[in-house]
Scaffold this motif. Structure first.
Motif, PDB file in Angstrom:
ATOM      1  N   SER A  43       0.833  -1.202   0.000  1.00 44.45           N
ATOM      2  CA  SER A  43       0.000   0.000   0.000  1.00 44.45           C
ATOM      3  C   SER A  43       0.874   1.261   0.000  1.00 44.45           C
ATOM      4  CB  SER A  43      -1.009  -0.015   1.139  1.00 44.45           C
ATOM      5  OG  SER A  43      -0.392   0.282   2.350  1.00 44.45           O
ATOM      6  N   GLU A  62      -0.675 -11.515  -8.791  1.00 45.56           N
ATOM      7  CA  GLU A  62      -1.076 -12.878  -8.452  1.00 45.56           C
ATOM      8  C   GLU A  62       0.051 -13.843  -8.750  1.00 45.56           C
ATOM      9  OE1 GLU A  62      -4.206 -15.029 -10.556  1.00 45.56           O
ATOM     10  OE2 GLU A  62      -3.543 -14.142 -12.437  1.00 45.56           O
ATOM     11  N   LEU A  65       0.526 -20.295  -8.045  1.00 46.62           N
ATOM     12  CA  LEU A  65       0.146 -21.297  -7.038  1.00 46.62           C
ATOM     13  C   LEU A  65      -0.694 -20.696  -5.923  1.00 46.62           C
ATOM     14  CD1 LEU A  65       3.482 -23.245  -6.558  1.00 46.62           C
ATOM     15  CD2 LEU A  65       1.601 -23.746  -8.098  1.00 46.62           C
ATOM     16  N   GLU A  66      -0.315 -19.529  -5.442  1.00 49.68           N
ATOM     17  CA  GLU A  66      -0.945 -19.001  -4.230  1.00 49.68           C
ATOM     18  C   GLU A  66      -2.065 -18.016  -4.506  1.00 49.68           C
ATOM     19  OE1 GLU A  66      -0.711 -20.288  -1.198  1.00 49.68           O
ATOM     20  OE2 GLU A  66       0.307 -21.731  -2.462  1.00 49.68           O
ATOM     21  N   GLY A  67      -2.239 -17.678  -5.787  1.00 49.41           N
ATOM     22  CA  GLY A  67      -3.378 -16.832  -6.132  1.00 49.41           C
ATOM     23  C   GLY A  67      -3.129 -15.358  -5.912  1.00 49.41           C
ATOM     24  N   GLN A 120       6.052 -26.146   0.141  1.00 50.13           N
ATOM     25  CA  GLN A 120       5.469 -27.020   1.159  1.00 50.13           C
ATOM     26  C   GLN A 120       5.863 -28.493   0.974  1.00 50.13           C
ATOM     27  OE1 GLN A 120       1.275 -26.277   1.191  1.00 50.13           O
ATOM     28  NE2 GLN A 120       0.884 -27.645   2.917  1.00 50.13           N
ATOM     29  N   GLU A 124       8.199 -30.711   3.478  1.00 52.11           N
ATOM     30  CA  GLU A 124       7.673 -31.918   4.139  1.00 52.11           C
ATOM     31  C   GLU A 124       8.578 -33.117   3.868  1.00 52.11           C
ATOM     32  OE1 GLU A 124       3.491 -32.521   3.217  1.00 52.11           O
ATOM     33  OE2 GLU A 124       2.933 -30.683   4.276  1.00 52.11           O
ATOM     34  N   LEU A 132       8.520 -23.527  10.910  1.00 48.20           N
ATOM     35  CA  LEU A 132       8.412 -22.566   9.811  1.00 48.20           C
ATOM     36  C   LEU A 132       7.979 -21.215  10.376  1.00 48.20           C
ATOM     37  CD1 LEU A 132       6.526 -24.836   7.243  1.00 48.20           C
ATOM     38  CD2 LEU A 132       8.995 -24.521   7.522  1.00 48.20           C
ATOM     39  N   ILE A 133       8.749 -20.167  10.104  1.00 44.88           N
ATOM     40  CA  ILE A 133       8.436 -18.850  10.679  1.00 44.88           C
ATOM     41  C   ILE A 133       8.197 -17.831   9.566  1.00 44.88           C
ATOM     42  CG2 ILE A 133       9.289 -16.964  12.157  1.00 44.88           C
ATOM     43  CD1 ILE A 133      10.645 -19.024  13.862  1.00 44.88           C
ATOM     44  N   PRO A 134       6.988 -17.205   9.555  1.00 41.71           N
ATOM     45  CA  PRO A 134       6.682 -16.250   8.487  1.00 41.71           C
ATOM     46  C   PRO A 134       7.429 -14.936   8.670  1.00 41.71           C
ATOM     47  CG  PRO A 134       4.860 -16.379  10.051  1.00 41.71           C
ATOM     48  CD  PRO A 134       5.870 -17.400  10.488  1.00 41.71           C
ATOM     49  N   THR A 135       7.781 -14.293   7.564  1.00 37.64           N
ATOM     50  CA  THR A 135       8.404 -12.970   7.593  1.00 37.64           C
ATOM     51  C   THR A 135       7.660 -12.065   6.607  1.00 37.64           C
ATOM     52  OG1 THR A 135       9.991 -13.717   5.921  1.00 37.64           O
ATOM     53  CG2 THR A 135      10.718 -13.805   8.208  1.00 37.64           C
ATOM     54  N   ASN A 136       7.928 -10.752   6.695  1.00 36.53           N
ATOM     55  CA  ASN A 136       7.230  -9.797   5.827  1.00 36.53           C
ATOM     56  C   ASN A 136       7.679  -9.858   4.374  1.00 36.53           C
ATOM     57  OD1 ASN A 136       5.430  -8.413   7.655  1.00 36.53           O
ATOM     58  ND2 ASN A 136       7.274  -7.642   8.656  1.00 36.53           N
ATOM     59  N   CYS A 179       5.176 -18.931 -11.301  1.00 30.80           N
ATOM     60  CA  CYS A 179       5.481 -17.559 -11.738  1.00 30.80           C
ATOM     61  C   CYS A 179       4.527 -16.560 -11.084  1.00 30.80           C
ATOM     62  CB  CYS A 179       5.466 -17.418 -13.248  1.00 30.80           C
ATOM     63  SG  CYS A 179       4.007 -18.032 -14.052  1.00 30.80           S
TER      64      CYS A 179
ATOM     65  N   ASP B  74      -8.787 -24.363  -0.684  1.00 33.37           N
ATOM     66  CA  ASP B  74      -7.874 -25.288  -1.362  1.00 33.37           C
ATOM     67  C   ASP B  74      -7.953 -26.685  -0.746  1.00 33.37           C
ATOM     68  OD1 ASP B  74      -7.052 -23.235  -2.985  1.00 33.37           O
ATOM     69  OD2 ASP B  74      -5.056 -23.028  -2.123  1.00 33.37           O
ATOM     70  N   PRO B 134       4.831 -10.542  11.753  1.00 34.77           N
ATOM     71  CA  PRO B 134       3.777 -11.541  11.564  1.00 34.77           C
ATOM     72  C   PRO B 134       4.077 -12.846  12.306  1.00 34.77           C
ATOM     73  CG  PRO B 134       5.179 -11.429   9.611  1.00 34.77           C
ATOM     74  CD  PRO B 134       5.653 -10.355  10.543  1.00 34.77           C
ATOM     75  N   THR B 135       3.002 -13.490  12.789  1.00 36.18           N
ATOM     76  CA  THR B 135       3.134 -14.806  13.428  1.00 36.18           C
ATOM     77  C   THR B 135       2.107 -15.755  12.805  1.00 36.18           C
ATOM     78  OG1 THR B 135       1.595 -14.087  15.159  1.00 36.18           O
ATOM     79  CG2 THR B 135       3.944 -13.900  15.664  1.00 36.18           C
ATOM     80  N   ASN B 136       2.255 -17.058  13.092  1.00 43.13           N
ATOM     81  CA  ASN B 136       1.358 -18.055  12.494  1.00 43.13           C
ATOM     82  C   ASN B 136      -0.054 -18.013  13.073  1.00 43.13           C
ATOM     83  OD1 ASN B 136       3.027 -19.487  10.557  1.00 43.13           O
ATOM     84  ND2 ASN B 136       4.225 -20.123  12.334  1.00 43.13           N
ATOM     85  N   GLU B 140       0.271 -17.458  19.080  1.00 47.33           N
ATOM     86  CA  GLU B 140       1.730 -17.480  18.958  1.00 47.33           C
ATOM     87  C   GLU B 140       2.301 -16.081  19.212  1.00 47.33           C
ATOM     88  OE1 GLU B 140       3.335 -19.954  15.601  1.00 47.33           O
ATOM     89  OE2 GLU B 140       4.665 -18.229  15.432  1.00 47.33           O
ATOM     90  N   ARG B 230      -9.739 -19.367  -7.239  1.00 44.03           N
ATOM     91  CA  ARG B 230      -8.438 -19.837  -6.754  1.00 44.03           C
ATOM     92  C   ARG B 230      -7.694 -20.429  -7.938  1.00 44.03           C
ATOM     93  NH1 ARG B 230      -5.746 -18.429  -3.379  1.00 44.03           N
ATOM     94  NH2 ARG B 230      -4.784 -20.418  -2.945  1.00 44.03           N
ATOM     95  N   PRO B 231      -6.367 -20.271  -8.002  1.00 43.62           N
ATOM     96  CA  PRO B 231      -5.647 -20.870  -9.130  1.00 43.62           C
ATOM     97  C   PRO B 231      -5.755 -22.398  -9.104  1.00 43.62           C
ATOM     98  CG  PRO B 231      -4.126 -19.893  -7.516  1.00 43.62           C
ATOM     99  CD  PRO B 231      -5.502 -19.536  -7.076  1.00 43.62           C
ATOM    100  N   LYS B 233      -3.501 -24.235  -9.970  1.00 37.24           N
ATOM    101  CA  LYS B 233      -2.090 -24.604  -9.742  1.00 37.24           C
ATOM    102  C   LYS B 233      -1.521 -25.356 -10.943  1.00 37.24           C
ATOM    103  CE  LYS B 233      -3.112 -24.561  -4.877  1.00 37.24           C
ATOM    104  NZ  LYS B 233      -2.406 -23.971  -3.786  1.00 37.24           N
ATOM    105  N   LEU B 236      -0.701 -20.329 -14.789  1.00 34.78           N
ATOM    106  CA  LEU B 236      -1.203 -18.990 -14.482  1.00 34.78           C
ATOM    107  C   LEU B 236      -2.383 -18.696 -15.396  1.00 34.78           C
ATOM    108  CD1 LEU B 236      -0.317 -16.580 -12.614  1.00 34.78           C
ATOM    109  CD2 LEU B 236       0.794 -15.620 -14.603  1.00 34.78           C
TER     110      LEU B 236
END
Lengths: 282, 282
Positions: A43, A62, A65-67, A120, A124, A132-136, A179, B74, B134-136, B140, B230-231, B233, B236
């Protein structure tokens, strides 16, 4: 004159890769000098252009895979004045970056939630027990490695170079054809092209409220290449719709479609017509 | 017999609040004993039911401000066998939780990205200079406070109680009517009700590919209350569509609509018909 280009930073993100590719194209086409300006959020990147602090912005729209990237649609709707100049499609290949010698030593993996989701299956299989730790951003994930000797980051090859850290697995995304699509936006009128993007709200939540607007394009043989719904933020169950159409708004048949569309919509915003440009991977 | 209910944990999340409310309803209705089982992700929560490790799951579907929860759509599409039993609408009020005495001492705010987004205005006004991490899950975020004396977390009032930490501001969400919709799913056939949810892919990316399926319902006066794309997958630009309709799939007119729909879709999955139940806030 130097053209300032806002993007979602810090340097090393895929948004920067898309912005660099755009700058290369621009320099070939027009010889213009460019300055890349990183911003901390999507933003803020778009607001920089709306407020004339930067002349253009490159923002993700977009991923295959993740939309959708909802923040981009929400900001484009709110800011109102921005027009799409071009779409860029960037192939995405993720690297596992870490100072550790062996996979078995890794206890934590940092990355942006979309990148974690895109790897993912690999995670696995090869690192089933890690946290797994999310970041910005994917670059922020690499920055986390400084304080954590048993961690890895999922990021771009360029981020590994920038931070002088080794890549221990590449590519690790589950699908090779991953992509992301970006838009280049500015305050200038869009140049026209094979794709048109728009957003609208509907006057009432009644049967056919969405099928009528779609029928406007179907009846003219105009293909809809994407539809997204976003909450109006007024109440649960009220939506804005965002459409990408395979048509050029400069054509008279498309202009008449927009006129008919106005009678089926509450607010209609046309974000412009533009072409797609594919970016080659390194 | 005890009914095991899977939810997105750990305890203290809004998913737990929805699961607790559902258990209360169930005990009033049937007197059944329930056991709440937290899982670390939405896909694991739903897989637990698909593999009969739990009998029901309570999962978030959409928030009035931040929109759809793509992971739930999904997973429902992939797992195939799950049916929606009920929808729950939970009012969401966020608390700022921290051991610090004054707002000015806070350097960092932890929370789930959706909760950070829902408090964006409040944060910009009262904590403009803090770092947002951000956290999960919102719980958390509260757990992070243990190691960080100058931090705050955005989470539920219940999480503050569970972790015995003070609430320093409440409510801090930008809109008072913030709420989240959850689905209760199981392997049993859905009970029927005023709402029906389904997902489909379309056979080819051609003009009218989406407007034809929507026309099936519009022509019968069936209202569409939500649409999400939703894609697939695969590549694209290829999408799955998820629809919520105001109708009961047990009615013969709706059955005939589904039959017509099959001729316009590639794969069609009916997730069931069910009723909405509002949850009162504490």
């Amino acid at each position: 004159m130097t053209v300032s280009i806002a993007y979602l930073g810090p340097p090393g993100t895929y948004s920067e890769a898309a912005a660099i590719a755009y700058v290369d194209q621009l320099q070939q086409d027009t010889g213009e000098e460019c300055l890349l300006c990183p911003y901390p959020s999507i933003s803020q990147t778009l607001r920089a252009v709306a407020r004339s602090q930067a002349q253009r912005a490159v923002v993700p729209v977009e991923n295959s895979l993740e939309g959708s990237v909802p923040m981009t649609l929400d900001a484009l709707w709110q800011l109102d004045s921005l027009q799409i100049q071009r779409a860029l499609v960037l192939p995405i290949s993720h690297a596992l970056i870490s100072p550790v010698q062996e996979l078995s030593a890794i206890k934590t993996v940092y990355s942006h939630p979309q990148a974690l989701a895109q790897c993912q299956g690999w995670l696995e299989q090869f690192l089933p027990a890690v946290q797994l730790i999310p970041t910005n951003s994917t670059t922020e994930a690499v920055q986390q490695l400084e304080g954590d000797r048993f961690a890895a980051a999922i990021s771009s090859q360029r981020a590994a170079e920038l931070y002088d850290l080794p890549i221990i697995a590449f590519p690790i995304n589950d699908r090779p054809d991953n992509c992301t699509r970006f838009w280049v936006v500015s305050l200038q009128p869009s140049p026209g092209g094979a794709y048109t993007s728009l957003g609208f709200s509907v006057p009432a939540n009644l049967p056919g409220a969405l099928s009528q607007p779609l029928q406007v394009f179907a009846s003219r043989g105009i293909n809809l290449s994407r539809i997204e719904s976003r909450p109006t933020k007024r109440s649960l169950g009220e939506y804005l719709f965002f459409l990408d159409l395979e048509c050029d708004s400069r054509k008279s048949s498309v202009e008449s479609a927009f006129q008919e569309l106005r009678s089926h919509t509450e607010t209609l915003k046309i974000f412009g017509s533009y072409d797609f440009v594919a970016i080659k991977s390194d």
